[in-house]
Design a protein around this motif. Structure first.
Motif, PDB file in Angstrom:
ATOM      1  N   ILE A  43       5.059  -5.237   3.335  1.00 20.54           N
ATOM      2  CA  ILE A  43       4.989  -4.096   2.581  1.00 20.54           C
ATOM      3  C   ILE A  43       4.143  -4.348   1.299  1.00 20.54           C
ATOM      4  CG2 ILE A  43       6.290  -2.207   1.654  1.00 20.54           C
ATOM      5  CD1 ILE A  43       6.279  -1.855   4.602  1.00 20.54           C
ATOM      6  N   TRP A  44       4.373  -5.280   0.579  1.00 19.20           N
ATOM      7  CA  TRP A  44       3.744  -5.557  -0.673  1.00 19.20           C
ATOM      8  C   TRP A  44       2.072  -5.906  -0.347  1.00 19.20           C
ATOM      9  CZ3 TRP A  44       5.296  -4.763  -5.380  1.00 19.20           C
ATOM     10  CH2 TRP A  44       4.668  -5.237  -6.353  1.00 19.20           C
ATOM     11  N   ARG A  45       1.745  -6.407   0.630  1.00 14.82           N
ATOM     12  CA  ARG A  45       0.523  -6.576   1.052  1.00 14.82           C
ATOM     13  C   ARG A  45      -0.211  -5.602   1.401  1.00 14.82           C
ATOM     14  NH1 ARG A  45      -3.234  -9.216  -0.402  1.00 14.82           N
ATOM     15  NH2 ARG A  45      -1.659 -10.785  -0.786  1.00 14.82           N
ATOM     16  N   ALA A  46       0.618  -4.570   1.907  1.00 19.11           N
ATOM     17  CA  ALA A  46       0.065  -3.191   2.531  1.00 19.11           C
ATOM     18  C   ALA A  46      -0.268  -2.500   1.239  1.00 19.11           C
ATOM     19  CB  ALA A  46       0.731  -2.313   3.580  1.00 19.11           C
ATOM     20  N   PHE A  47       0.832  -2.548   0.126  1.00 18.47           N
ATOM     21  CA  PHE A  47       0.393  -1.782  -0.624  1.00 18.47           C
ATOM     22  C   PHE A  47      -0.741  -2.148  -1.572  1.00 18.47           C
ATOM     23  CE2 PHE A  47       5.169  -0.918  -2.185  1.00 18.47           C
ATOM     24  CZ  PHE A  47       5.225  -0.243  -1.133  1.00 18.47           C
ATOM     25  N   ALA A  48      -1.379  -3.469  -1.435  1.00 15.50           N
ATOM     26  CA  ALA A  48      -2.634  -4.066  -2.157  1.00 15.50           C
ATOM     27  C   ALA A  48      -3.803  -3.454  -1.169  1.00 15.50           C
ATOM     28  CB  ALA A  48      -2.454  -5.401  -2.316  1.00 15.50           C
ATOM     29  N   ASP A  49      -3.504  -3.719   0.197  1.00 12.58           N
ATOM     30  CA  ASP A  49      -4.840  -3.846   0.989  1.00 12.58           C
ATOM     31  C   ASP A  49      -5.133  -2.729   1.520  1.00 12.58           C
ATOM     32  OD1 ASP A  49      -4.926  -6.603   0.343  1.00 12.58           O
ATOM     33  OD2 ASP A  49      -4.241  -7.264   2.218  1.00 12.58           O
ATOM     34  N   GLU A  50      -3.887  -1.687   1.872  1.00 14.23           N
ATOM     35  CA  GLU A  50      -4.129  -0.426   2.492  1.00 14.23           C
ATOM     36  C   GLU A  50      -4.433   0.518   1.845  1.00 14.23           C
ATOM     37  OE1 GLU A  50      -1.886   0.064   6.111  1.00 14.23           O
ATOM     38  OE2 GLU A  50      -1.513  -2.445   6.411  1.00 14.23           O
ATOM     39  N   LEU A  51      -3.304   0.538   0.535  1.00 11.68           N
ATOM     40  CA  LEU A  51      -3.140   1.761  -0.157  1.00 11.68           C
ATOM     41  C   LEU A  51      -3.552   1.430  -1.241  1.00 11.68           C
ATOM     42  CD1 LEU A  51       0.710   2.302   0.234  1.00 11.68           C
ATOM     43  CD2 LEU A  51      -1.058   4.069   1.261  1.00 11.68           C
ATOM     44  N   GLY A  52      -4.023   0.247  -2.133  1.00 14.08           N
ATOM     45  CA  GLY A  52      -4.546   0.025  -3.278  1.00 14.08           C
ATOM     46  C   GLY A  52      -3.535   0.276  -4.349  1.00 14.08           C
ATOM     47  N   ILE A  53      -2.418   0.620  -4.266  1.00  9.77           N
ATOM     48  CA  ILE A  53      -1.509   1.277  -5.424  1.00  9.77           C
ATOM     49  C   ILE A  53      -1.449   0.075  -6.383  1.00  9.77           C
ATOM     50  CG2 ILE A  53      -0.456   3.025  -4.009  1.00  9.77           C
ATOM     51  CD1 ILE A  53       1.932   1.335  -4.209  1.00  9.77           C
ATOM     52  N   LEU A  54      -1.413  -1.354  -6.160  1.00 12.61           N
ATOM     53  CA  LEU A  54      -1.071  -2.355  -7.088  1.00 12.61           C
ATOM     54  C   LEU A  54      -2.073  -2.408  -8.038  1.00 12.61           C
ATOM     55  CD1 LEU A  54       0.417  -5.142  -4.603  1.00 12.61           C
ATOM     56  CD2 LEU A  54       1.494  -3.054  -5.746  1.00 12.61           C
ATOM     57  N   GLY A  55      -3.393  -1.913  -7.766  1.00 15.31           N
ATOM     58  CA  GLY A  55      -4.476  -1.984  -8.642  1.00 15.31           C
ATOM     59  C   GLY A  55      -4.816  -0.620  -9.112  1.00 15.31           C
ATOM     60  N   ALA A  56      -4.149   0.395  -8.501  1.00 16.42           N
ATOM     61  CA  ALA A  56      -4.563   1.962  -9.046  1.00 16.42           C
ATOM     62  C   ALA A  56      -4.569   2.257 -10.438  1.00 16.42           C
ATOM     63  CB  ALA A  56      -3.702   2.658  -8.285  1.00 16.42           C
ATOM     64  N   THR A  57      -3.624   1.729 -11.317  1.00 20.07           N
ATOM     65  CA  THR A  57      -3.126   2.029 -12.478  1.00 20.07           C
ATOM     66  C   THR A  57      -3.874   0.925 -13.578  1.00 20.07           C
ATOM     67  OG1 THR A  57      -0.881   0.884 -12.708  1.00 20.07           O
ATOM     68  CG2 THR A  57      -1.454   3.348 -11.970  1.00 20.07           C
ATOM     69  N   LEU A  58      -4.456  -0.242 -13.122  1.00 20.02           N
ATOM     70  CA  LEU A  58      -4.950  -1.494 -13.949  1.00 20.02           C
ATOM     71  C   LEU A  58      -6.471  -0.976 -13.918  1.00 20.02           C
ATOM     72  CD1 LEU A  58      -3.070  -4.339 -12.231  1.00 20.02           C
ATOM     73  CD2 LEU A  58      -2.524  -3.030 -14.302  1.00 20.02           C
ATOM     74  N   PRO A  59      -7.060  -1.407 -15.242  1.00 14.81           N
ATOM     75  CA  PRO A  59      -8.435  -1.252 -15.390  1.00 14.81           C
ATOM     76  C   PRO A  59      -9.132  -2.235 -14.667  1.00 14.81           C
ATOM     77  CG  PRO A  59      -7.403  -2.642 -17.050  1.00 14.81           C
ATOM     78  CD  PRO A  59      -6.284  -2.344 -16.287  1.00 14.81           C
ATOM     79  N   GLU A  60     -10.677  -1.420 -14.415  1.00 20.48           N
ATOM     80  CA  GLU A  60     -11.576  -2.075 -13.669  1.00 20.48           C
ATOM     81  C   GLU A  60     -11.740  -3.509 -14.040  1.00 20.48           C
ATOM     82  OE1 GLU A  60     -14.934   0.686 -13.604  1.00 20.48           O
ATOM     83  OE2 GLU A  60     -13.512   2.181 -12.858  1.00 20.48           O
ATOM     84  N   SER A  61     -11.849  -3.750 -15.288  1.00 17.90           N
ATOM     85  CA  SER A  61     -12.134  -5.235 -15.866  1.00 17.90           C
ATOM     86  C   SER A  61     -11.100  -6.296 -14.962  1.00 17.90           C
ATOM     87  CB  SER A  61     -11.952  -5.324 -17.280  1.00 17.90           C
ATOM     88  OG  SER A  61     -10.473  -5.096 -17.623  1.00 17.90           O
ATOM     89  N   VAL A  62      -9.780  -5.870 -14.473  1.00 15.50           N
ATOM     90  CA  VAL A  62      -9.301  -7.102 -13.768  1.00 15.50           C
ATOM     91  C   VAL A  62      -8.989  -6.565 -12.228  1.00 15.50           C
ATOM     92  CG1 VAL A  62      -7.928  -7.698 -15.922  1.00 15.50           C
ATOM     93  CG2 VAL A  62      -7.084  -5.741 -14.436  1.00 15.50           C
ATOM     94  N   GLY A  63     -10.043  -5.782 -11.683  1.00 15.47           N
ATOM     95  CA  GLY A  63      -9.867  -5.462 -10.402  1.00 15.47           C
ATOM     96  C   GLY A  63      -9.502  -4.215 -10.207  1.00 15.47           C
ATOM     97  N   GLY A  64      -8.907  -3.150 -10.939  1.00 15.12           N
ATOM     98  CA  GLY A  64      -8.003  -2.307 -10.735  1.00 15.12           C
ATOM     99  C   GLY A  64      -8.862  -1.125 -10.623  1.00 15.12           C
ATOM    100  N   MET A  65      -8.366   0.166 -10.546  1.00 15.82           N
ATOM    101  CA  MET A  65      -9.096   1.392 -10.318  1.00 15.82           C
ATOM    102  C   MET A  65      -9.187   2.314 -11.391  1.00 15.82           C
ATOM    103  SD  MET A  65      -7.802   2.581  -6.385  1.00 15.82           S
ATOM    104  CE  MET A  65      -7.710   1.175  -5.365  1.00 15.82           C
ATOM    105  N   GLY A  66      -8.719   1.702 -12.688  1.00 20.21           N
ATOM    106  CA  GLY A  66      -8.837   2.587 -13.864  1.00 20.21           C
ATOM    107  C   GLY A  66      -7.865   3.809 -13.920  1.00 20.21           C
TER     108      GLY A  66
END
Length: 373
Positions: A43-66
């Protein structure tokens, strides 16, 4: 002020809600926490790969979506509604948010791993029940090309799952903040595993000569405390949103049960006193939702203003979680605390949320101190 979600935030909420409804059932989750690994890595892997929520709130400088606090609130509320035990708040909101604000290769490297779904970070700060981030007895001393940590960290939630630890320790320059790779079998670390009342994995950690790299030190003194307080306040706002999601689910289930369960030949919902009780529960949920929203909005405000809003939300959530949880169990009768019924599991989580990142009483005291002339 417009409090409506943007189109992108609505898509985020709807996509996550649909995913959880389809692939995160309570039976599998409880089996994992009670007899399995304590969580569902797939499920954690799906959060990252399918939904992208693990990076959704992190800045683009670390691979997030800002994304920002509003996106965190949307995600946390959906996770609370589904009673997700995977360590989103501790790893992404607290650790990820903190690391993304620090300009160092070590911090950036771990933040990138969080966004990719490759790191679980446990926050090892508490040493007793005071929740005072500035009172640290764990020590860190420099020894050649390493830091050596000695001390004790109490009830480190997610430690048994963690790949990294975010640790506070006393240095010659004041409180130091460190991040390092973690292995429960590493020399210098003794972990005493605990399963909390709400089925989370945790551990008490004894550090005795634990050696970590020199670049593990992220900040010291006032700089460390400032970033720590900002990260913890963000965590409080997130668990407030999580509690709102859980309370909405509890209320919906209680209302539905009262329509189906019959007493004296009529549904429980037909009794006026019970209807009034459920209206009182709804009022508490809506007040909690408003407080969580205010805390979210104020996360980027000045420190004192942010702290007041966050503590007010935590106090409001604490009162509401207690009222809604207890009344839901009472209205379900003896079934309310059985393992088979979801309501008992939600009640345990709502009870535990009242103590995470500071008790209701502690936040009430902080609010009073910040508002006293």
């Amino acid at each position: 002020m417009d409090f409506d979600l943007t189109a992108e935030q609505q898509l985020l909420r709807d996509g996550l809600t649909h995913f959880l409804a389809a692939r995160y059932d309570l039976e599998s989750s409880r089996k994992a926490v009670k007899t399995g690994a304590g969580w569902q890595p797939e499920i954690w892997r799906a959060f990252a790969d399918e939904l992208g929520i693990l990076g959704a709130t992190l800045p683009e400088s670390v691979g997030g979506m800002g994304g920002g606090p509003a996106e965190t609130m949307v995600i946390a509320e959906a996770l609370g509604h589904a009673l997700v035990v995977e360590p989103y708040v501790n790893t992404v909101v607290v650790a990820g948010g903190l690391l993304a604000r620090i300009d160092s290769p070590a911090a950036r490297g771990v933040a990138e791993k969080i966004a990719e779904g490759d790191a679980i970070v446990a926050f090892a700060a508490a040493e007793d029940s005071s929740d005072d981030l500035g009172t640290v007895t764990t020590t860190a001393r420099r020894d050649g090309d390493a830091w050596v940590l000695d001390g004790f960290k109490a009830l480190v939630v997610d430690a048994p799952l963690a790949t990294h630890l975010l640790v506070t320790a006393q240095t010659d320059d004041g409180v130091g903040l460190f991040v390092a790779g973690y292995d429960a079998d590493a020399a210098g670390v003794t972990a005493h595993a605990i399963r909390t009342v709400d089925d989370r994995q945790a551990a008490d950690l004894e550090l005795s000569g634990w050696r970590i790299p020199a670049d593990a030190l992220l900040a010291t003194g006032d700089d460390a405390l400032a970033v720590l307080h900002r990260a913890v306040d963000a965590g409080v706002a997130a668990i407030c949103a999580e509690a709102v999601g859980a309370m909405r689910k509890v209320l919906d289930d209680t209302v539905e049960y009262s329509k189906q369960r019959q007493q004296f030949g009529v549904p429980l919902s037909s009794f006026q006193v019970l209807s009034h009780r459920m209206v009182d529960m709804l009022i508490e949920v809506e007040q909690a939702s408003a407080a969580a929203l205010l805390a979210t909005i104020k996360l980027d405000a000045a420190p004192d203003e942010r702290a007041r809003a966050v503590s007010a939300a935590k106090v409001t959530i604490g009162r509401a979680a207690r009222f809604v949880g207890q009344n839901a169990v009472q209205l379900h009768g003896g079934m309310g605390m059985t393992e088979e019924l979801a309501i008992g599991h939600y009640f345990k989580r709502l009870s535990a949320l009242q103590y995470e990142y500071g008790t209701t009483d502690r936040h009430l005291a902080r609010y009073a101190a910040l508002t006293t002339p």
